[in-house]
Design an enzyme around this catalytic site. Structure first.
Site, short mmCIF file in Angstrom:
data_model
loop_
_atom_site.label_atom_id
_atom_site.label_comp_id
_atom_site.label_asym_id
_atom_site.label_seq_id
_atom_site.Cartn_x
_atom_site.Cartn_y
_atom_site.Cartn_z
N ARG A 1 -15.93 -12.56 25.49
CA ARG A 1 -14.56 -12.78 25.06
C ARG A 1 -13.58 -11.82 25.73
O ARG A 1 -12.40 -11.84 25.43
CB ARG A 1 -14.47 -12.55 23.57
CG ARG A 1 -13.94 -13.74 22.77
CD ARG A 1 -14.31 -13.44 21.34
NE ARG A 1 -13.62 -14.16 20.35
CZ ARG A 1 -14.24 -14.98 19.49
NH1 ARG A 1 -15.50 -15.23 19.60
NH2 ARG A 1 -13.56 -15.53 18.52
N ARG B 1 -12.40 -18.05 5.37
CA ARG B 1 -12.60 -16.80 6.10
C ARG B 1 -11.28 -16.02 6.09
O ARG B 1 -10.22 -16.62 6.25
CB ARG B 1 -12.98 -17.11 7.56
CG ARG B 1 -14.45 -17.40 7.74
CD ARG B 1 -14.79 -17.94 9.10
NE ARG B 1 -14.20 -17.22 10.23
CZ ARG B 1 -14.50 -17.46 11.51
NH1 ARG B 1 -15.40 -18.40 11.81
NH2 ARG B 1 -13.93 -16.80 12.49
N LYS C 1 -16.29 -24.69 19.24
CA LYS C 1 -17.47 -24.15 19.92
C LYS C 1 -18.67 -24.12 18.96
O LYS C 1 -19.77 -24.50 19.32
CB LYS C 1 -17.20 -22.72 20.43
CG LYS C 1 -16.02 -22.62 21.38
CD LYS C 1 -15.85 -21.21 21.93
CE LYS C 1 -15.45 -20.18 20.91
NZ LYS C 1 -14.09 -20.33 20.33
N ARG D 1 -5.15 -14.01 16.29
CA ARG D 1 -6.31 -14.44 17.09
C ARG D 1 -5.87 -15.23 18.32
O ARG D 1 -6.44 -15.08 19.40
CB ARG D 1 -7.26 -15.29 16.22
CG ARG D 1 -8.02 -14.43 15.22
CD ARG D 1 -8.60 -15.26 14.12
NE ARG D 1 -9.77 -16.02 14.53
CZ ARG D 1 -10.27 -17.04 13.83
NH1 ARG D 1 -9.69 -17.42 12.72
NH2 ARG D 1 -11.34 -17.67 14.26
N ARG E 1 -9.83 -24.96 7.42
CA ARG E 1 -11.28 -24.72 7.44
C ARG E 1 -11.73 -23.92 6.22
O ARG E 1 -11.08 -22.99 5.78
CB ARG E 1 -11.66 -23.95 8.70
CG ARG E 1 -13.16 -23.65 8.78
CD ARG E 1 -13.59 -23.27 10.16
NE ARG E 1 -13.12 -21.96 10.57
CZ ARG E 1 -13.39 -21.42 11.75
NH1 ARG E 1 -14.11 -22.11 12.64
NH2 ARG E 1 -12.93 -20.23 12.07
P1 AMP Z 1 -15.62 -16.38 15.81
O1 AMP Z 1 -16.44 -16.80 14.65
O2 AMP Z 1 -16.32 -16.60 17.11
O3 AMP Z 1 -14.22 -16.92 15.77
O4 AMP Z 1 -15.46 -14.78 15.70
C1 AMP Z 1 -14.86 -14.18 14.56
C2 AMP Z 1 -14.35 -12.81 14.90
O5 AMP Z 1 -15.43 -11.96 15.34
C3 AMP Z 1 -13.35 -12.76 16.05
O6 AMP Z 1 -12.03 -13.04 15.63
C4 AMP Z 1 -13.52 -11.32 16.53
O7 AMP Z 1 -12.89 -10.43 15.65
C5 AMP Z 1 -15.01 -11.10 16.38
N1 AMP Z 1 -15.74 -11.48 17.62
C6 AMP Z 1 -16.58 -12.54 17.81
N2 AMP Z 1 -17.07 -12.56 19.04
C7 AMP Z 1 -16.53 -11.49 19.68
C8 AMP Z 1 -16.64 -10.98 21.00
N3 AMP Z 1 -17.39 -11.59 21.92
N4 AMP Z 1 -15.93 -9.86 21.30
C9 AMP Z 1 -15.16 -9.23 20.38
N5 AMP Z 1 -15.02 -9.66 19.11
C10 AMP Z 1 -15.68 -10.78 18.76
#
Ligand code: AMP
Length: 216
Positions: free
Chosen positions: A87, A155, A13, A166, A126
């Site tokens: 999410r 990360r 994404k 996740r 990554r």
């Molecule tokens: P991402 O970079 O989009 O994979 O997000 C990294 C982390 O941020 C996720 O594993 C969640 O812990 C948190 N996160 C990101 N977006 C959301 C969301 N819309 N709702 C809840 N937690 C989020």
């Protein structure tokens, strides 16, 4: 244009958002990036968020919604691409109301499907640039040699134990969001398994077929 990219962690994404933003003059609402930049601030709020994301769980809805709303307001609720938001179904219902109130409903949600084995491989390989957040893949897109290796980090939620959490969280909490958008007639699924150019082209086709993008 008001669109959302949906999919499991590691679906690509963020990569597609970065490609589509300059192409169509879009601005991204990436809740993951917003959360990570708050974590880097090292404030009490940042530390609270850091504790949520560290092991692969979700940040509470109200906190994420506030971050997303501030960003959407900054963009006047237009020309946005949502990356990793909503999410949960709670977030999706909240967002529908916010956007309806502002006469800016989402036009299409593109769901990127990727098998678990590929996700695990992609995420565990990554690495990101500490400052720019630019993503690299150790074998497919290694960090350029002229970048200080100390700036290239993994990360904490890309560790294998966190990836499993996740994926589990995605299945339980996030996958139902696809059904929500399916019922609203907004969802189109594409394969997220391919090169970034192939996937970008598929997304553009969806935007054309949904008349979100007028073909010249
Ligand atoms: P991402 O970079 O989009 O994979 O997000 C990294 C982390 O941020 C996720 O594993 C969640 O812990 C948190 N996160 C990101 N977006 C959301 C969301 N819309 N709702 C809840 N937690 C989020």
């Amino acid at each position: 244009m008001r669109i959302a990219l949906f999919g499991p962690p590691g679906a690509g994404k963020g990569t597609q958002t970065a490609l589509l933003e300059p192409m169509f003059g879009l601005q991204s609402v990436s809740t993951g990036n917003l959360i990570r930049s708050a974590v880097h601030d090292d404030s009490p709020f940042g530390r609270e968020l850091g504790a949520y994301i560290e092991d692969g769980g979700l940040v509470p809805d109200e906190i994420v919604q506030k971050l997303a709303e501030d960003r959407l307001r900054e963009y006047d609720f237009n020309n946005f691409i949502l990356d990793g938001f909503p999410r949960t179904v709670v977030q999706a219902v909240w967002l529908r109301e916010l956007l309806e109130t502002n006469k800016a409903p989402i036009q299409v949600v593109i769901s990127m499907a990727v098998p678990d084995e590929i996700i695990i491989e992609r995420l565990s390989q990554r690495r990101i640039h500490k400052i720019t957040c630019e993503p690299y893949h150790l074998t497919l897109r290694p960090p350029p040699a002229d970048i200080d290796p100390d700036l290239i980090v993994q990360r904490s939620d890309d560790r294998i134990e966190a990836i499993k959490v996740r994926l589990d969280t995605y299945r339980k909490m996030t996958r139902p969001v696809a059904d929500f958008y399916q019922k609203s007639g907004l969802l189109t699924e594409i394969s997220g398994d391919g090169t970034s150019t192939e996937i970008r082209n598929q997304i553009i086709k969806v935007l054309e077929s949904r008349s979100v993008l007028q073909v010249a």
